[in-house]
Design a protein around this motif. Sequence first.
Motif, mmCIF file in Angstrom:
data_model
loop_
_atom_site.group_PDB
_atom_site.id
_atom_site.type_symbol
_atom_site.label_atom_id
_atom_site.label_comp_id
_atom_site.label_asym_id
_atom_site.label_seq_id
_atom_site.Cartn_x
_atom_site.Cartn_y
_atom_site.Cartn_z
ATOM 1 N N ARG A 85 56.625 7.745 -81.932
ATOM 2 C CA ARG A 85 56.543 6.276 -82.237
ATOM 3 C C ARG A 85 57.878 5.872 -81.737
ATOM 4 N NH1 ARG A 85 51.929 6.967 -82.328
ATOM 5 N NH2 ARG A 85 50.657 6.631 -83.898
ATOM 6 N N ASN A 86 58.582 6.314 -80.785
ATOM 7 C CA ASN A 86 59.800 5.772 -80.251
ATOM 8 C C ASN A 86 61.011 6.046 -81.246
ATOM 9 O OD1 ASN A 86 61.712 4.537 -78.408
ATOM 10 N ND2 ASN A 86 59.767 3.297 -77.517
ATOM 11 N N PRO A 212 60.904 -4.330 -92.641
ATOM 12 C CA PRO A 212 60.418 -4.097 -93.897
ATOM 13 C C PRO A 212 58.997 -3.411 -93.955
ATOM 14 C CG PRO A 212 60.253 -6.365 -93.689
ATOM 15 C CD PRO A 212 60.962 -6.035 -92.331
ATOM 16 N N HIS A 213 58.304 -3.698 -93.152
ATOM 17 C CA HIS A 213 57.027 -2.851 -93.049
ATOM 18 C C HIS A 213 57.099 -1.371 -92.330
ATOM 19 C CE1 HIS A 213 52.693 -2.197 -92.845
ATOM 20 N NE2 HIS A 213 52.676 -1.881 -91.507
ATOM 21 N N MET A 214 58.185 -1.241 -91.495
ATOM 22 C CA MET A 214 58.503 0.019 -91.199
ATOM 23 C C MET A 214 59.325 0.908 -92.055
ATOM 24 S SD MET A 214 60.630 1.211 -87.631
ATOM 25 C CE MET A 214 59.610 0.188 -86.538
ATOM 26 N N LEU A 215 59.844 0.244 -92.895
ATOM 27 C CA LEU A 215 60.626 0.983 -93.942
ATOM 28 C C LEU A 215 59.703 1.388 -94.937
ATOM 29 C CD1 LEU A 215 63.376 1.769 -95.289
ATOM 30 C CD2 LEU A 215 63.444 -0.539 -96.138
ATOM 31 N N ALA A 216 58.761 0.434 -95.443
ATOM 32 C CA ALA A 216 57.781 0.986 -96.339
ATOM 33 C C ALA A 216 56.954 2.337 -95.748
ATOM 34 C CB ALA A 216 56.769 -0.139 -96.702
ATOM 35 N N LEU A 217 56.467 2.152 -94.414
ATOM 36 C CA LEU A 217 55.880 3.229 -94.096
ATOM 37 C C LEU A 217 56.596 4.575 -93.809
ATOM 38 C CD1 LEU A 217 53.662 1.353 -91.248
ATOM 39 C CD2 LEU A 217 52.937 2.158 -93.541
ATOM 40 N N GLN A 224 55.128 11.753 -98.606
ATOM 41 C CA GLN A 224 53.908 12.653 -98.468
ATOM 42 C C GLN A 224 54.359 13.829 -97.718
ATOM 43 O OE1 GLN A 224 50.548 10.221 -97.161
ATOM 44 N NE2 GLN A 224 51.244 8.656 -98.440
ATOM 45 N N GLY A 225 55.569 14.046 -97.282
ATOM 46 C CA GLY A 225 55.969 15.258 -96.345
ATOM 47 C C GLY A 225 55.998 16.529 -97.255
ATOM 48 N N GLU A 226 56.221 17.606 -96.372
ATOM 49 C CA GLU A 226 56.403 18.939 -97.096
ATOM 50 C C GLU A 226 57.425 19.841 -96.519
ATOM 51 O OE1 GLU A 226 52.529 20.258 -97.699
ATOM 52 O OE2 GLU A 226 51.863 20.357 -95.437
ATOM 53 N N ALA A 236 51.292 12.383 -92.311
ATOM 54 C CA ALA A 236 50.797 11.808 -91.105
ATOM 55 C C ALA A 236 50.303 10.628 -91.172
ATOM 56 C CB ALA A 236 49.694 12.742 -90.294
ATOM 57 N N ALA A 237 49.763 10.230 -92.318
ATOM 58 C CA ALA A 237 48.815 9.236 -92.343
ATOM 59 C C ALA A 237 49.794 7.801 -92.306
ATOM 60 C CB ALA A 237 47.949 8.964 -93.569
ATOM 61 N N PRO A 238 50.808 7.667 -93.027
ATOM 62 C CA PRO A 238 51.743 6.503 -93.026
ATOM 63 C C PRO A 238 52.259 6.543 -91.655
ATOM 64 C CG PRO A 238 52.472 7.942 -94.381
ATOM 65 C CD PRO A 238 51.110 8.546 -94.222
ATOM 66 N N TYR A 239 53.064 7.638 -91.198
ATOM 67 C CA TYR A 239 53.627 7.553 -90.035
ATOM 68 C C TYR A 239 53.012 7.001 -88.806
ATOM 69 C CZ TYR A 239 57.838 8.741 -87.275
ATOM 70 O OH TYR A 239 59.068 8.650 -86.585
ATOM 71 N N GLN A 240 51.583 7.460 -88.765
ATOM 72 C CA GLN A 240 50.747 6.943 -87.802
ATOM 73 C C GLN A 240 50.360 5.613 -87.485
ATOM 74 O OE1 GLN A 240 47.402 9.721 -87.975
ATOM 75 N NE2 GLN A 240 48.453 11.482 -86.857
#
Length: 470
Positions: A85-86, A212-217, A224-226, A236-240
């Motif tokens: 995602r750059n 701010p949207h990127m910050l929330a994601l 949700q990471g591990e 994966a879901a929010p990062y994508q």
Amino acid sequence: MIYPVILCGGSGTRLWPSSRRAFPKQFAAFAGKQSLFQNALSRLSGPEFDAPVFVTNEEFRFLVEDQAAALGLLDGRIILEPAMRNTAPAVLTAALTLKDQPGALMLVAPSDHMIRDTDAFLASVAVAAKAAQEGVLVTFGVTPERPETGFGYLKLAEPAAAGQAVALSGFLEKPDRQTAAGLLEQDNVLWNAGMFLFRVCDILEAYRLHAPHMLALCDAALAQGEEDLGFFRLGAAPYQEIAAVSIDDAIISKAKNVVAVPLASDWSDLGSWDSLHAVSAEGPDRLSEAGPVTAIGCENTLLRSEEDNIRLVGLGLKNIVAVAMRDAVLVASLDHAQDVKTAVAALRESGVPQAEDYPRFHRPWGWYETLCLGERFQVKRIMVKPGGVLSLQSHVHRSEHWIVVAGTAQVTVGETVQLLSENQSVYVPLGAVHRMENTGKVPMYLIEVQTGAYLGEDDIVRYEDVYNRN
């Protein structure tokens, strides 16, 4: 202390065939025996630096770990992006992992740049660190040496001054040659080096204001990471959901508290073969030679062979780049070095495997390479590093014959476990459950002969895997 944040998940194509998606330039050696990634890590491992944070992806996680371990650096944190995602989300994710130290400094550095004068580079970092303590975001620039069309430019509010931080007034995208020639005459313009230094609290505030949207994601991806085998895998879901955008576009170009520090050191992003030629060419004929090459009557030319048994000979060449590998050869005018990515795109569109695949396939346990491939047979050379363990597996379409040529292999075939040393071999029948591991202290090499109706890498049924590969 400064936390280095090393970005090492890119997959550059302009240095094809040496750099490919499966083995990009940051992990290759273009000057000396260390890779560009290792050179960057060495620069950022002095007493002024804390443990690094690496941001990469699933495909390169073991390359990062292995190349860092080869330098004796085992304390870094490796964050795995589930999608490319750059740089903006990569930097933000690293900052969020340090948010419990809001006053800490973080130095964001790509892993694929060449800087040879480390002392001068660290002097510029010290200037930037002093400025960042005042709450500004620092970007680094390079005094232009030529009308370069492959870089972005920084426009300063006043002429650049060595050893000082100067307010930034704007960004200029990669220009055409005529515009680049004009920029070369200005004293308030620098090449954009793609490096940044700031306090954690200041960059997080910038994201709150401008993304701010990127910050929330990114927050959600961390939540949700591990942990997985010493790596941290982001959700994966929010990062994508995050848009692919650079930190320059998302933050630095919008923030008002940005300054630039001119690098006192040499610098090259090694973004193309002409940029490598610019920093490596020697002598009055401006020749750059690497590997088993012979240049006769050549001028302003780069010759590179990456195979010990391939002798590359240049005869009467002028303004040429020639790169030879086992499975691909590039011959191009240096004037068209920026167009190599176009050639790679054409190869990819035609389904040519060399567009992305590297002749040596790196795996968490070591690597393998194909020596010979024909109808119903394939011969591979395999290296298993000390402690490396291949998965417990079977094949539906092929049988295998392993011959150890160096080191000792512990081999499981069905219920039988045995040690094989140099010149010993074992046969693995079609369908047999098997495994190979190196329990010794030196790399183990073997020759694998496969026979069968289908020899693809997807003909693997895994039963156990110590590296948690799906």
